[in-house]
Scaffold this motif. Structure first.
Motif, PDB file in Angstrom:
ATOM      1  N   ALA A   1       0.821  -1.209   0.000  1.00  0.00           N
ATOM      2  CA  ALA A   1       0.000   0.000   0.000  1.00  0.00           C
ATOM      3  C   ALA A   1       0.862   1.270   0.000  1.00  0.00           C
ATOM      4  O   ALA A   1       0.746   2.121  -0.892  1.00  0.00           O
ATOM      5  CB  ALA A   1      -0.926  -0.032   1.215  1.00  0.00           C
ATOM      6  N   MET A   2       1.736   1.389   0.976  1.00  0.00           N
ATOM      7  CA  MET A   2       2.534   2.623   1.095  1.00  0.00           C
ATOM      8  C   MET A   2       3.589   2.718  -0.006  1.00  0.00           C
ATOM      9  O   MET A   2       3.854   3.797  -0.536  1.00  0.00           O
ATOM     10  CB  MET A   2       3.206   2.684   2.468  1.00  0.00           C
TER      11      MET A   2
ATOM     12  N   ASP B   1       8.997  -6.123  -5.128  1.00  0.00           N
ATOM     13  CA  ASP B   1       8.114  -6.818  -4.189  1.00  0.00           C
ATOM     14  C   ASP B   1       8.241  -8.320  -4.400  1.00  0.00           C
ATOM     15  O   ASP B   1       8.908  -8.761  -5.331  1.00  0.00           O
ATOM     16  CB  ASP B   1       6.664  -6.349  -4.380  1.00  0.00           C
ATOM     17  N   LYS B   2       7.575  -9.067  -3.502  1.00  0.00           N
ATOM     18  CA  LYS B   2       7.653 -10.532  -3.606  1.00  0.00           C
ATOM     19  C   LYS B   2       6.288 -11.123  -3.902  1.00  0.00           C
ATOM     20  O   LYS B   2       6.161 -12.336  -4.058  1.00  0.00           O
ATOM     21  CB  LYS B   2       8.130 -11.115  -2.271  1.00  0.00           C
ATOM     22  N   TRP B   3       5.247 -10.313  -3.888  1.00  0.00           N
ATOM     23  CA  TRP B   3       3.882 -10.813  -4.017  1.00  0.00           C
ATOM     24  C   TRP B   3       3.590 -11.029  -5.509  1.00  0.00           C
ATOM     25  O   TRP B   3       3.425 -10.062  -6.260  1.00  0.00           O
ATOM     26  CB  TRP B   3       2.940  -9.805  -3.364  1.00  0.00           C
TER      27      TRP B   3
ATOM     28  N   GLN C   1       9.467  -8.105   7.481  1.00  0.00           N
ATOM     29  CA  GLN C   1      10.020  -8.493   6.174  1.00  0.00           C
ATOM     30  C   GLN C   1      11.304  -7.720   5.846  1.00  0.00           C
ATOM     31  O   GLN C   1      11.932  -7.976   4.827  1.00  0.00           O
ATOM     32  CB  GLN C   1       9.016  -8.175   5.056  1.00  0.00           C
TER      33      GLN C   1
ATOM     34  N   ASN D   1       6.714   2.001  10.078  1.00  0.00           N
ATOM     35  CA  ASN D   1       6.271   2.210  11.454  1.00  0.00           C
ATOM     36  C   ASN D   1       7.101   1.334  12.381  1.00  0.00           C
ATOM     37  O   ASN D   1       7.520   0.240  11.995  1.00  0.00           O
ATOM     38  CB  ASN D   1       4.798   1.810  11.606  1.00  0.00           C
TER      39      ASN D   1
ATOM     40  N   ALA E   1      -2.451   4.625   3.180  1.00  0.00           N
ATOM     41  CA  ALA E   1      -2.685   3.932   1.904  1.00  0.00           C
ATOM     42  C   ALA E   1      -3.336   2.591   2.187  1.00  0.00           C
ATOM     43  O   ALA E   1      -3.234   2.059   3.288  1.00  0.00           O
ATOM     44  CB  ALA E   1      -1.354   3.711   1.176  1.00  0.00           C
TER      45      ALA E   1
ATOM     46  N   HIS F   1      -9.598   6.409   8.037  1.00  0.00           N
ATOM     47  CA  HIS F   1      -8.625   5.371   7.660  1.00  0.00           C
ATOM     48  C   HIS F   1      -8.674   4.224   8.669  1.00  0.00           C
ATOM     49  O   HIS F   1      -8.798   4.432   9.871  1.00  0.00           O
ATOM     50  CB  HIS F   1      -7.246   6.036   7.679  1.00  0.00           C
TER      51      HIS F   1
ATOM     52  N   GLU G   1       2.520  -5.816  13.016  1.00  0.00           N
ATOM     53  CA  GLU G   1       3.798  -5.242  13.463  1.00  0.00           C
ATOM     54  C   GLU G   1       3.788  -4.906  14.959  1.00  0.00           C
ATOM     55  O   GLU G   1       4.630  -4.134  15.414  1.00  0.00           O
ATOM     56  CB  GLU G   1       4.089  -3.974  12.655  1.00  0.00           C
TER      57      GLU G   1
HETATM   58  N1  NDP Z   1      -0.878   1.445   5.208  1.00  0.00           N
HETATM   59  C1  NDP Z   1      -0.759   2.607   5.813  1.00  0.00           C
HETATM   60  O1  NDP Z   1      -1.685   3.433   5.783  1.00  0.00           O
HETATM   61  C2  NDP Z   1       0.495   2.971   6.536  1.00  0.00           C
HETATM   62  C3  NDP Z   1       1.536   2.071   6.683  1.00  0.00           C
HETATM   63  N2  NDP Z   1       2.712   2.479   7.276  1.00  0.00           N
HETATM   64  C4  NDP Z   1       3.827   1.553   7.417  1.00  0.00           C
HETATM   65  O2  NDP Z   1       4.403   1.336   6.128  1.00  0.00           O
HETATM   66  C5  NDP Z   1       5.003   0.022   6.076  1.00  0.00           C
HETATM   67  C6  NDP Z   1       4.412  -0.727   4.881  1.00  0.00           C
HETATM   68  O3  NDP Z   1       3.024  -0.934   5.161  1.00  0.00           O
HETATM   69  P1  NDP Z   1       1.922  -1.188   4.060  1.00  0.00           P
HETATM   70  O4  NDP Z   1       2.293  -0.547   2.801  1.00  0.00           O
HETATM   71  O5  NDP Z   1       0.624  -0.882   4.693  1.00  0.00           O
HETATM   72  O6  NDP Z   1       2.061  -2.766   3.905  1.00  0.00           O
HETATM   73  P2  NDP Z   1       1.375  -3.776   2.861  1.00  0.00           P
HETATM   74  O7  NDP Z   1       0.903  -4.946   3.655  1.00  0.00           O
HETATM   75  O8  NDP Z   1       0.398  -3.116   1.981  1.00  0.00           O
HETATM   76  O9  NDP Z   1       2.621  -4.193   1.992  1.00  0.00           O
HETATM   77  C7  NDP Z   1       3.766  -4.780   2.554  1.00  0.00           C
HETATM   78  C8  NDP Z   1       4.108  -6.064   1.837  1.00  0.00           C
HETATM   79  O10 NDP Z   1       3.187  -7.072   2.212  1.00  0.00           O
HETATM   80  C9  NDP Z   1       2.960  -7.973   1.114  1.00  0.00           C
HETATM   81  N3  NDP Z   1       1.502  -7.994   0.877  1.00  0.00           N
HETATM   82  C10 NDP Z   1       0.622  -7.001   1.160  1.00  0.00           C
HETATM   83  N4  NDP Z   1      -0.656  -7.383   0.924  1.00  0.00           N
HETATM   84  C11 NDP Z   1      -0.574  -8.664   0.543  1.00  0.00           C
HETATM   85  C12 NDP Z   1      -1.560  -9.643   0.202  1.00  0.00           C
HETATM   86  N5  NDP Z   1      -2.876  -9.350   0.228  1.00  0.00           N
HETATM   87  N6  NDP Z   1      -1.134 -10.871  -0.135  1.00  0.00           N
HETATM   88  C13 NDP Z   1       0.170 -11.164  -0.148  1.00  0.00           C
HETATM   89  N7  NDP Z   1       1.150 -10.284   0.179  1.00  0.00           N
HETATM   90  C14 NDP Z   1       0.782  -9.056   0.505  1.00  0.00           C
HETATM   91  C15 NDP Z   1       3.787  -7.496   0.028  1.00  0.00           C
HETATM   92  O11 NDP Z   1       5.086  -8.079   0.155  1.00  0.00           O
HETATM   93  P3  NDP Z   1       5.478  -9.616   0.198  1.00  0.00           P
HETATM   94  O12 NDP Z   1       4.748 -10.295  -0.867  1.00  0.00           O
HETATM   95  O13 NDP Z   1       6.954  -9.589   0.074  1.00  0.00           O
HETATM   96  O14 NDP Z   1       5.063 -10.174   1.532  1.00  0.00           O
HETATM   97  C16 NDP Z   1       3.982  -6.022   0.355  1.00  0.00           C
HETATM   98  O15 NDP Z   1       5.156  -5.493  -0.167  1.00  0.00           O
HETATM   99  C17 NDP Z   1       4.692  -0.630   7.429  1.00  0.00           C
HETATM  100  O16 NDP Z   1       5.757  -0.457   8.318  1.00  0.00           O
HETATM  101  C18 NDP Z   1       3.473   0.148   7.916  1.00  0.00           C
HETATM  102  O17 NDP Z   1       3.326   0.135   9.312  1.00  0.00           O
HETATM  103  C19 NDP Z   1       2.900   3.761   7.696  1.00  0.00           C
HETATM  104  C20 NDP Z   1       1.910   4.687   7.578  1.00  0.00           C
HETATM  105  C21 NDP Z   1       0.610   4.348   7.052  1.00  0.00           C
END
Ligand code: NDP
Ligand code: KPL
Length: 313
Positions: A10-11, A30-32, A83, A106, A132, A258, A274
């Motif tokens: 998302a972010m 990314d790995k997804w 991760q 975070n 996001a 949000h 987390e």
């Molecule tokens: N979302 C927000 O609003 C905010 C988030 N943050 C921080 O930003 C950082 C990133 O967070 P955020 O972007 O929300 O994380 P996401 O979960 O959206 O993405 C992180 C990783 O998780 C995996 N992933 C996400 N969704 C899926 C799914 N449905 N199925 C399989 N894999 C998935 C992907 O990597 P992989 O496949 O390698 O596992 C991706 O790169 C964190 O530290 C968070 O706390 C900070 C401020 C706001």
């Protein structure tokens, strides 16, 4: 400057999209698999405050990066905390002596992990109040406004930090140089530590949490434990000011509508959270300093119990 977004969830999608729109040379990592395939085939679909965009940003698996022989100048880290080490490890062959990294995850203490992979001089750390979400593979929901604060970890990195501030700010990411990023990180951890776990357990947005009669009392109790533990590390948090900052997040015209990222993980995606990098840090540091942290302990345990009950992965 070639910017690689490592962790394009998302972010990562938000920062990648906004930096790309502003004309920067951006790649996503990314790995997804489904997400990568979708972005490669149909582009990254973005809902930016109700306006739809399709952005064709190159996206790679971490292990593909070294093969492409691209010289990455800045890695913007946006994995989940658990991760982070795996991602840096997968990118280690692509990291050279000039590669800089910016971590906006975070949580507290990520610099200790990053320092295993690169010199302090090349590390920038910070926080972001942007939000996001993902509506599925390749689909980013980018609603609302936000900001970024960052600083170089070592004095030598200041000029580069100022350059990065300029690039992010020019992309509309409202970025400021933080004169005391440790304070910024603890302050942001107080926001996450009070709002993320509670909203996940209550299945509520931040505004919904804020509407309850007990919100401020819950928040004050958790916040006080962060303040006591931070003080042991010679970081004096302004408790009243931080409380006001947290209360400000209730505003539906700001980020109130949000669902915090921990809610997205636990409730929406059934993924591990987390919490150990936020409230869990306060619990562990509290044990070390002989400070009781019953609120952070209970919250951390409740989140873990929920993760277990729903089989979060
Ligand atoms: N979302 C927000 O609003 C905010 C988030 N943050 C921080 O930003 C950082 C990133 O967070 P955020 O972007 O929300 O994380 P996401 O979960 O959206 O993405 C992180 C990783 O998780 C995996 N992933 C996400 N969704 C899926 C799914 N449905 N199925 C399989 N894999 C998935 C992907 O990597 P992989 O496949 O390698 O596992 C991706 O790169 C964190 O530290 C968070 O706390 C900070 C401020 C706001
Ligand atoms: C937006 C905010 C501040 C909410 O706590 C956040 O960092 C998150 O969702 O993890």
């Amino acid at each position: 400057m070639k910017i690689a977004i490592a962790g394009a969830g998302a972010m990562g999608s938000r920062f990648g999209f906004m930096l790309h729109q502003a004309g920067n040379d951006v790649i996503l990592i990314d790995k997804w698999e489904d997400h990568i395939n979708e972005i490669r085939k149909n582009g990254l679909k973005v809902n930016l405050n109700g306006e739809m965009f399709t952005s064709y940003i190159p996206i790679y698996f971490p292990e593909e990066i070294a093969e492409t022989k691209q010289k990455i100048d800045l890695i913007l880290l946006f994995t989940k905390a658990m991760q982070l080490e795996d991602m840096l490890s997968a990118l280690s062959t692509a990291i050279h002596s000039e590669t800089k990294v910016l971590c906006l995850l975070n949580g507290i203490g990520h610099e200790d992990v990053i320092e295993k992979f690169m010199p302090k001089d090349n590390i920038l750390i910070g926080i972001t109040m942007w939000t996001a979400g993902l509506a599925g593979a390749g689909k980013a929901e980018l609603i609302g406004d936000g900001s970024v604060e960052l600083q170089n970890l070592a004095p030598k990195g200041k000029d580069y930090a100022l350059e990065v501030v300029k690039i992010l700010d020019q992309a509309g990411l409202h970025c400021k140089y933080s004169p005391d990023v440790r304070y910024s990180i603890w302050e942001k951890a107080c926001v996450n530590g009070t709002v993320n776990g509670t909203c996940a357990l209550l299945d509520a947005t931040i505004a919904e949490l804020g509407q309850t009669d007990v919100a401020v009392s819950i928040i004050k109790n958790i916040l006080h434990e962060f303040v006591l533990v931070a003080k042991q590390e010679r970081l004096i948090l302004d408790e009243a000011a931080v409380l006001q900052k947290i209360i400000k997040t209730f505003d539906p015209n700001g980020i109130g509508n949000h669902y915090p990222s921990m809610h997205q993980d636990l409730v929406k995606n059934h993924r591990l959270t987390e919490v150990d990098y936020i409230n869990g840090v306060v619990v562990r540091k509290g044990e070390k300093y002989g400070i009781d942290t019953p609120f952070c302990t209970l919250l951390t345990e409740l989140i873990h119990a929920k993760e277990q009950l729903i089989g979060a992965k």
